[in-house]
Write an enzyme that holds these catalytic residues in place. Structure first.
Site, short mmCIF file in Angstrom:
data_model
loop_
_atom_site.label_atom_id
_atom_site.label_comp_id
_atom_site.label_asym_id
_atom_site.label_seq_id
_atom_site.Cartn_x
_atom_site.Cartn_y
_atom_site.Cartn_z
N HIS A 540 0.82 -1.20 0.00
CA HIS A 540 0.00 0.00 0.00
C HIS A 540 0.86 1.26 0.00
O HIS A 540 0.93 1.97 -1.00
CB HIS A 540 -0.94 -0.02 1.21
CG HIS A 540 -1.89 1.14 1.24
ND1 HIS A 540 -2.54 1.52 2.39
CD2 HIS A 540 -2.29 2.01 0.28
CE1 HIS A 540 -3.31 2.56 2.14
NE2 HIS A 540 -3.17 2.89 0.87
N HIS A 545 1.56 4.87 -2.86
CA HIS A 545 1.71 6.26 -2.42
C HIS A 545 3.11 6.82 -2.68
O HIS A 545 3.26 7.86 -3.34
CB HIS A 545 1.40 6.36 -0.92
CG HIS A 545 -0.04 6.28 -0.59
ND1 HIS A 545 -0.82 7.38 -0.30
CD2 HIS A 545 -0.87 5.21 -0.47
CE1 HIS A 545 -2.05 7.01 -0.03
NE2 HIS A 545 -2.12 5.68 -0.12
N HIS A 731 -3.98 0.79 -6.43
CA HIS A 731 -4.26 1.39 -5.12
C HIS A 731 -5.64 1.00 -4.62
O HIS A 731 -5.81 0.70 -3.42
CB HIS A 731 -4.14 2.91 -5.19
CG HIS A 731 -4.45 3.58 -3.89
ND1 HIS A 731 -5.66 4.19 -3.62
CD2 HIS A 731 -3.71 3.70 -2.75
CE1 HIS A 731 -5.65 4.65 -2.38
NE2 HIS A 731 -4.48 4.37 -1.83
N ASN A 735 -6.37 -0.78 -1.01
CA ASN A 735 -6.82 0.21 -0.03
C ASN A 735 -8.25 -0.02 0.45
O ASN A 735 -8.50 -0.10 1.65
CB ASN A 735 -6.71 1.62 -0.59
CG ASN A 735 -7.05 2.67 0.45
OD1 ASN A 735 -6.27 2.94 1.35
ND2 ASN A 735 -8.24 3.25 0.34
N ILE A 879 -6.63 8.89 -0.87
CA ILE A 879 -6.86 8.68 0.55
C ILE A 879 -5.93 7.58 1.02
O ILE A 879 -5.50 6.75 0.21
CB ILE A 879 -8.33 8.34 0.87
CG1 ILE A 879 -8.58 8.30 2.38
CG2 ILE A 879 -8.70 7.01 0.24
CD1 ILE A 879 -8.42 9.61 3.06
#
Length: 879
Positions: A540, A545, A731, A735, A879
């Protein structure tokens, strides 16, 4: 009050003159000033949102707001010609035109757009096509400029400018803000009068690498991860040869006086006041949806409240049985009145109810039931579900085909000794469905979930904290019905006499009854602790990110808004810099939420640096990733050019459809602008972008030979497809399933606090007599559970302003009709993929689609509504 306001306003006008482009009549009403300038006019429509409409903490406009607006000099525009040049070869700049009716409409009490008019003086013979415009904000507050549309431009008709940017008072900028019409062109095709404007705007966005950045700055630059810890706390700076890491956005905050290599950290209470270029910040809806606000509050206010609550309601902070955990969703836990009183000092009742999920009458802390236990409280304990989540859970990216038996380690034996697995054929032959190990290998039926090599080098350090974890290997066989069955789990620890002596390993096997069943359940828990920690930190955080932020920065620094690749990629960057900056503030920082809720503890980010050494951009493409893990082989006859060896692999099956759809869109779009490879090679912005991604953004990887050279069409398509895939589908897959699968902590514990009970010990006897209590004493404590569940519930939510794959926030993102048509086709293709996924989830023969818990695999369904849905692919890592 109104009379006083009227006198102030009239006094301001008498003193300063008519600076705002408006006058006030005798009744105190603000009316539009009638322009006295003659000549032909071109009408323009401006859509914007004023800052006090969008400010989460300011709900109305005061008299003082109006007073300061009138003291300003208004908002003015100047068109810039794309066809007529001045003496310096720049496009001719037109006369100023003022925004009209600026304060005739008092800002509403809710977030919304306002439409204003602007009339541009026009000379038919001496201007041509307006390809850009300057804007000067003479007010004292900033606003969000959505668009400018010119109607009936002589010879050209309608001209649209898609702006979508915050505009601060002009005094905040060294150069006036410029916006370009929504045309698309390569650098070589830029109209000569706009060429210097295009180049200068990129220079402005790069900055000079000095000074502390302020909120109105529009500077994209790089820095090390020197802002997540403080000197002397045992965490290193990430980035550089010793601890390689992707670069993050530079803030320029002052350096720590104890060690100037570290950037000073902001207090947690500062929350959202972290510099990123203003256009990269959360939008007003995401803030008002509590996604940003709740993260700040969770770290600064709610966590201390949870500590107090646990100490009062359950001394010792332990769950005794699984039903205690179920009570978090079914009945709730009482929130002590003094906790409520302390919190109400800082939060309004609605905020409090959102943060603590409380009801004012009952004062209960209560969470939404996670999908994994909605229909069956016990199905998560089955071996079938344990294995299914490796291909259809929140981390379906680690399982690989076993090619050599016993499993081999790649760790350097000179440093770590013998780290090869000690699993024997005798250990597993009873579960091989009548096959020998060699036959199972040859038939490509053996698979492994391997967390051994990734963790062993840090396990001694990790276990020096309160964590007591193992490095794990899990072997599985692919059954004839398409499901996976675990055969053995190997738990390994560093040798007590030193790393060079290799690993101490022990094997555990499936059992159906007695204490052996409880031991097997614990062995699976240690595996899941590894997997949950690896998922959050690597699959993740690092692999989506962190690795994407350099692409965001480089795109804005090197690709003009006019560039086709900028227009292709920028929707997939929305909010990424801000959520990453916020993560460095409260999530991945030292003693942050991730360290408090995951087994890696203070070594979490250092461990992610160690694993980043193996990161390879080419292997982030889904087909390449599946091939690398041996779960697929190339097959030209198959739909996607691949044959899956686990045919019912929901993540891979759905993912390949999404990947192929994205790639088709990228191929079609890029073909509009690049007719041959030389156009790619000679594109100065594109080549500068790719050079900067490698040499600055991923500077510690710049010497790797695997980077695409970006010299031909196929490389361009594969590169852009991979970037979009990571930002959107990858993602989403790792997520938005966090709460559906991990919201019930016994199913996906993130911490192990004791090692496996030894025969004859007190812990072993407790495991025999009270297996649930013993299990719960080993995994997350009550406080760690409450904090962890609170965190992933926030992270698993969709905001109300989310834009999903196949959609755009603006329908006029380009003036190129061919590109718009292709994008419309892409959106339809995405919808068709969604329909096919829904149909697959109905197929009872595909046992991995729902499994014993009856949770259909929906993480790659492209669309979603707001909230906690367990589905939806947003365009970006938001997010």
């Amino acid at each position: 009050m109104f009379g006083i306001g009227k006198n102030i306003i009239e006094g301001a006008l008498n003193t300063t003159g008519d600076l705002a482009g408006s006058v006030i009549n005798a009744g105190g009403n603000i009316v539009e000033k009638v322009s006295s300038i003659g000549g032909k006019k071109i009408k323009g429509k401006v859509i914007l949102m004023r800052s006090n409409v969008l400010d989460f903490t300011q709900l109305h406009s005061s008299v003082l707001d109006t007073f300061t607006e009138i003291l300003g000099s208004g908002v003015t525009f100047q068109l810039i010609s794309a066809t007529q040049a001045s003496f310096d070869s720049r496009g001719k700049v037109g006369k100023k035109a003022s925004l009209e009716q600026w304060i005739t409409s008092i800002p509403p009490l809710f977030a919304g757009e306002s439409v204003f008019q602007v009339n541009f003086p026009w000379d038919d013979n001496d201007f041509g096509y307006p390809g850009a415009f300057y804007i000067q904000n003479g007010h004292t507050s900033h606003f969000f400029l959505k668009s400018l549309t010119l109607e009936d431009v002589p010879g050209y008709g309608r001209v649209h400018f898609d702006c979508n940017s915050w505009v601060y008072p002009s005094g905040r900028y060294k150069k006036d803000r410029i916006f370009f019409a929504n045309n698309t062109c390569l650098p070589k095709d830029t109209p000569d009068p706009l060429r210097k404007y295009r180049e200068e705007e990129l220079l402005n966005l790069r900055g000079d690498g000095t000074a502390e950045r302020k909120e109105w700055d529009r500077i994209y630059d790089y820095d090390l991860y020197n802002d997540i810890s403080e000197p002397g706390d045992g965490r290193p700076i990430l980035g550089g040869s010793q601890y390689p890491y992707p670069r993050r956005g530079r803030t320029g905050r002052r350096r720590d006086w104890k060690d100037s290599k570290y950037e000073t950290r902001l207090p947690v209470v500062s929350g959202l006041n972290i510099y990123v270029p203003r256009d990269e910040n959360f939008g007003h809806l995401k803030l008002s949806d509590f996604l940003g606000f709740a993260l700040k509050s969770l770290a600064s206010t709610v966590f201390p409240a949870l500590v107090g609550m646990v100490n009062i309601t359950r001394p010792g902070g332990e769950f005794d049985k699984f039903q205690d955990v179920h009570d978090l969703y079914e009945g709730g836990l009482p929130v002590p009145l003094d906790v409520i009183r302390n919190l109400t000092k800082d939060f309004t009742p609605p905020m409090l109810q959102e943060l603590l999920r409380t009801d004012n009458d009952q004062r209960l802390l209560k969470f939404s039931p996670p999908q994994v236990v909605k229909e069956d409280k016990f199905a998560w304990q089955t071996d079938e579900e344990f294995a299914r989540e490796m291909v259809a859970g929140v981390n379906p990216l680690i399982i690989r085909r076993l090619e050599v038996f016993p499993p081999q380690s790649k760790l350097d034996p000179k440093i770590y000794g013998d780290q090869h697995s000690k699993i024997s054929e005798e250990n597993i032959k009873s579960g091989l469905e009548g096959l020998t190990v060699d036959e199972a290998l040859n038939q490509r039926k053996l698979f492994i979930l391997d967390h051994h090599d990734a963790l062993m080098p840090y396990l001694r350090k990790i276990n020096s904290t309160k964590t007591k974890a193992y490095a794990t290997r899990t072997l599985l066989i692919l059954k004839n019905d398409g499901t996976l069955k675990p055969l053995v789990i190997e738990l390994s620890l560093p040798h007590p006499q030193g790393d060079q002596f290799g690993a101490n390993s022990k094997q555990y096997f499936p059992a159906e009854e007695g204490v052996q069943k409880s031991i097997w359940q614990l062995a699976k828990a240690y595996v899941v602790v590894n997997d949950a920690g690896y998922h959050q930190l690597i699959s993740h955080w690092l692999h989506t990110h962190a690795v994407q932020e350099p692409f965001v920065i480089a795109t804005h620094r090197q690709l003009s808004v006019l560039h086709p690749i900028h227009k292709l990629l920028v929707p997939h960057y929305k909010d990424t810099m801000f959520i990453n900056a916020f993560a460095r503030q409260v999530l991945v920082n030292s003693d942050g939420l991730l360290e408090q809720t995951h087994f890696q503890s203070k070594y979490a980010m250092e461990l992610s640096s160690y694993i980043y050494k193996e990161w390879n951009f080419l292997e982030q493409a889904l087909p390449a990733n599946l091939i690398k893990r041996g779960v697929a082989v190339e097959d030209a006859r198959s739909t996607h050019g691949l044959k899956l060896l686990i045919e019912d692999y929901p993540f891979a099956v759905d993912g390949l459809e999404i990947w192929s759809t994205i790639k088709t869109w990228v191929t079609n779009y890029c073909s509009l602008y690049y007719k041959d490879d030389s156009a790619i090679q000679n594109d100065v912005e594109l080549q500068s972008w790719w050079k900067e991604v490698r040499e600055k953004g991923h500077a510690d990887k710049k010497n790797e030979t695997w980077w695409p050279k970006l010299q031909n069409f196929n490389e361009l398509v594969e590169t852009c497809t991979t970037i979009i895939w990571i930002s959107s589908a990858l993602h989403a897959a790792v997520n938005f399933g966090q709460y559906p699968y991990g919201g019930f902590i016994p199913n996906r514990p993130t911490i192990s606090r004791r090692h496996m009970p030894e025969v004859g010990s007190v812990e072993y006897k407790e495991l025999e007599s009270k297996p649930e209590k013993a299990y719960l004493k080993i995994i997350n404590s009550m406080l760690q559970t409450l904090l962890g569940v609170s965190l992933i519930e926030i992270l698993s939510r969709h905001a109300s302003d989310e834009v999903y794959l196949g959609q755009r926030a603006s329908i006029e993102w380009t003036s190129d009709k061919a590109a718009l048509e292709l994008f419309e086709y892409f959106g339809k293709e995405v919808s068709e993929v969604e329909s096919r996924i829904i149909e697959r989830n109905k197929d009872v023969n595909l046992k991995n689609r729902s499994g014993p818990v009856n949770v259909p695999y929906t993480l790659l369904l492209p669309s979603s509504s707001e909230g906690l849905t367990g589905r939806g692919i947003p365009n970006s890592i938001s997010i």
